[in-house]
Write an enzyme that holds these catalytic residues in place. Structure first.
Site, PDB file in Angstrom:
ATOM      1  N   ASP A   1       6.193  10.251  -6.176  1.00  0.00           N
ATOM      2  CA  ASP A   1       4.616   8.960  -5.218  1.00  0.00           C
ATOM      3  C   ASP A   1       3.966  10.018  -4.037  1.00  0.00           C
ATOM      4  O   ASP A   1       4.984   9.979  -3.053  1.00  0.00           O
ATOM      5  CB  ASP A   1       5.165   8.009  -5.408  1.00  0.00           C
ATOM      6  N   GLN A   2       3.427   9.033  -3.885  1.00  0.00           N
ATOM      7  CA  GLN A   2       2.029   9.363  -3.026  1.00  0.00           C
ATOM      8  C   GLN A   2       2.990   8.833  -1.386  1.00  0.00           C
ATOM      9  O   GLN A   2       2.791   9.526  -0.717  1.00  0.00           O
ATOM     10  CB  GLN A   2       0.685   9.441  -2.709  1.00  0.00           C
TER      11      GLN A   2
END
Length: 610
Positions: free
Chosen positions: A433-434
């Site tokens: 995930d970012q």
């Protein structure tokens, strides 16, 4: 713009300097003025019994701090959608009317009131309701179990009768073969064979006619059902298009456009696929979320938007406060939001129209992720075939449809100075995930991509994460105890189609996901401190790779019920301020896998930066 008195601009005590720019509704730090406004909204709801009971079903609420031309500062409030859409009994009209009357005195109205008496939309919904009644009746006819059993019985009888006749034919053929060997005249034997074959054909036709007669009512009901479903779909689409055309949006620059035109302007990839005179069909209820309502009301009443925030309202039932086990029991199965917590505007609907509605306002830069930070990309392991990168939080793993830089682009020199470009192209085989930091494996040979991805899919790669969560999780009955102090969470997940990229628990349609977890030995026991300020360090081992799996498993009441600190999608907004930088406290700390070329075991670790 209209400039009539904004009667729904509620007073707000201002003790601090006003913000110089509007915040980004998709990524923001909640301003103190918005928190104060949210407390005022909570007080109003709690002081109104009928409204409180209606909203207790769960509703996203929003506040917009705004300023009049006279300089007076106040706030507007809104709720998403309409009241009572979460399962209130249909016959509870008195309570519903009382709740609606109370809401009308406090919350801004919808951009277009599709529910006004006698409107085309109400009449259209009545038509759809009548169609639904007919469809349900046809579905019952098409699925008539008694008649279907009769058909099945006839088919079994037909099969038995035909099989019995074939046995007789086989026995007769054996007898004829013996008679031929004995020298009997073939004419009589051939006539008998032809008669038996014709009789088999007549027998088949007879049973087919009987079965078709029995199936006819079912087939007719299915055909009528399919026709009516198609008619309903066409009617519903036309009604939805008409409804969207009644939504005329306004932006800060004073421009006014129908909602579907705004969506077309804001979606270039979609616009390229459209005919010149066509417009896209947005998701249902686009324009009914809090932020569009608030901005539309502000613009139409000559108010200057200052700050906006949205928060979830779903108080725990009486007696459940402070009892996490009770909270898990009473919470909705799919719920991963927390009462009173602030969240960004939704992507599925608001992202289509809010950028245009905000045109003409000075907008603050988004709350920092990778922006403003020095991107330090460490190399944890590298050979001629593989590279394992230590990704910083806030950096995309792979490119998306925004202008944000991704790790892949940096490694391949697409959006980074050429001096830092890696000598060979790097191909990602999985993602983080970012907002998650830590180890990410890439390969340097395109031929190896499928092989390594297969290892991830077959769970041959061992991944481990460190997370800091709010509170101290217990081991509830829904968790399965595992060996060596590890415990297991199993929850079926799917995308929240109304608010991507959020994920939700869905026991009917979700895909299986499993995580092992344990409390880190180095985690201090702060269970004696207030729950919202206590944190616990966990180690997590995902056994599957669903989107946001660890975040949902930690936050959801059927999982740990303890959101990861700094999680803007599933946690409490206040957790973002507990640690420096307000980052998501989740780090991929270990990767263990078999090298796809040498066959050696590669075991790599990374120290969490928190």
């Amino acid at each position: 713009m209209e400039t009539n008195t904004a009667v729904l601009l509620h007073p707000l005590d201002v003790h601090e300097p006003l913000p110089r720019a509007m915040n980004d509704p998709f990524c923001y730090v909640v301003h103190s003025l918005c928190r104060r406004a949210a407390k005022a909204v909570a007080h109003f709801i709690e002081s109104n019994d009928s409204l409180g009971r209606t909203l207790a079903e769960g509703k996203m609420l929003g506040v917009l701090v705004a300023r009049e031309t006279t300089g007076r500062v106040g706030f507007l409030a809104a709720y998403s959608g309409r009241l009572g859409s979460g399962g209130r009994p249909a016959d509870d009209t008195t309570a519903a009317d009382a709740a609606q009357r109370a809401a009308d005195t406090f919350f801004v109205p919808p951009i277009y009131d599709a529910r006004q008496h006698g409107s085309r939309f109400v009449r259209g919904e009545d038509v759809l309701a009548e169609m639904n009644v007919c469809i349900e009746a046809l579905e019952r006819q098409a699925a008539d179990e008694t008649r279907q059993r009769q058909v099945d019985t006839l088919k079994e009888q037909a099969r038995a009768a035909i099989d019995h006749w074939r046995e007789l034919m086989r026995a007769a053929k054996q007898r004829r073969d013996m008679l031929r060997r004995q020298g009997q005249a073939p004419e009589t034997l051939v006539a008998e064979s032809q008669w038996q074959k014709a009789e088999l054909h007549r027998l088949r036709e007879l049973w087919q006619q009987r079965i078709a007669a029995a199936e006819a009512p079912l087939a007719e009901a299915r055909q009528r059902l399919e026709t009516l479903c198609q008619r309903r779909r066409r009617y519903s689409d036309a009604l939805q298009r008409w409804l969207f055309d009644q939504y005329v949006l306004t932006n800060a620059a004073g421009q006014r456009l129908p909602l579907r035109r705004v969506v077309a302007l804001g979606t270039p990839p979609l616009q390229q696929r459209l005919k010149p005179d066509s417009t896209p069909m947005p998701p249902a209820a686009t324009g009914d979320c809090c932020a569009p309502k608030l901005l539309q009301y502000a613009y139409s009443h000559g108010l200057q938007p200052l700050q906006i925030a949205e928060f979830w309202w779903k108080p725990q039932p009486s007696g459940a406060h402070g009892d996490m086990a009770a909270a898990r029991t009473t919470a909705a199965a799919a719920e991963t939001r927390h009462h009173g917590a602030f969240y960004p505007a939704c992507h599925s609907r608001c992202l289509l129209i809010l950028p245009w509605m905000l045109s003409g306002l000075d907008i603050e830069p988004p709350a920092p992720r990778a922006a403003g930070r020095e991107l330090v990309i460490g190399i944890a392991y590298e050979d001629e075939h593989l590279i394992v990168v230590d990704k910083p939080a806030g950096l995309l793993s792979v490119p998306n449809d925004t202008d944000e830089t991704s790790l892949v682009e940096i490694m391949n020199g697409c959006k980074h100075p050429a001096s830092t470009r890696h000598p060979k192209p790097c191909y990602p085989v999985h993602r983080l995930d970012q907002d998650t930091s830590g180890l990410l494996l890439m390969v340097k040979d395109a031929a190896l991509v499928a092989r390594v991805q297969r290892a991830f899919a077959c769970r041959e790669v061992r991944k481990e994460y460190v997370a800091v969560v709010e509170g101290r999780p217990a081991v509830p009955d829904t968790n399965i105890a595992a060996a060596d102090g590890w415990h297991r969470i199993d929850l079926p997940l799917r995308a929240d189609i109304d608010d991507r990229p959020r994920q939700m628990v869905d026991h009917a349609c979700g895909k299986p996901s499993a995580t092992l977890w344990t409390i880190d030995d180095n985690s201090p026991d702060r269970s004696g401190t207030p729950r919202r300020t206590a944190t616990t360090r966990l180690r997590l081992r995902p056994l599957t790779g669903r989107t946001h799996q660890l975040r949902v498993h930690c936050a959801h009441p059927e999982g740990l019920g303890c959101p990861i600190v700094g999680d803007r999608l599933y946690g409490h907004d206040s957790s973002a301020g507990l640690m420096a930088g307000g980052r998501l406290m989740l780090h991929a700390c270990r990767l263990c896998f078999t090298h796809p070329v040498s066959g050696q075991t590669i075991d790599i670790s990374s120290t969490p930066p928190f």
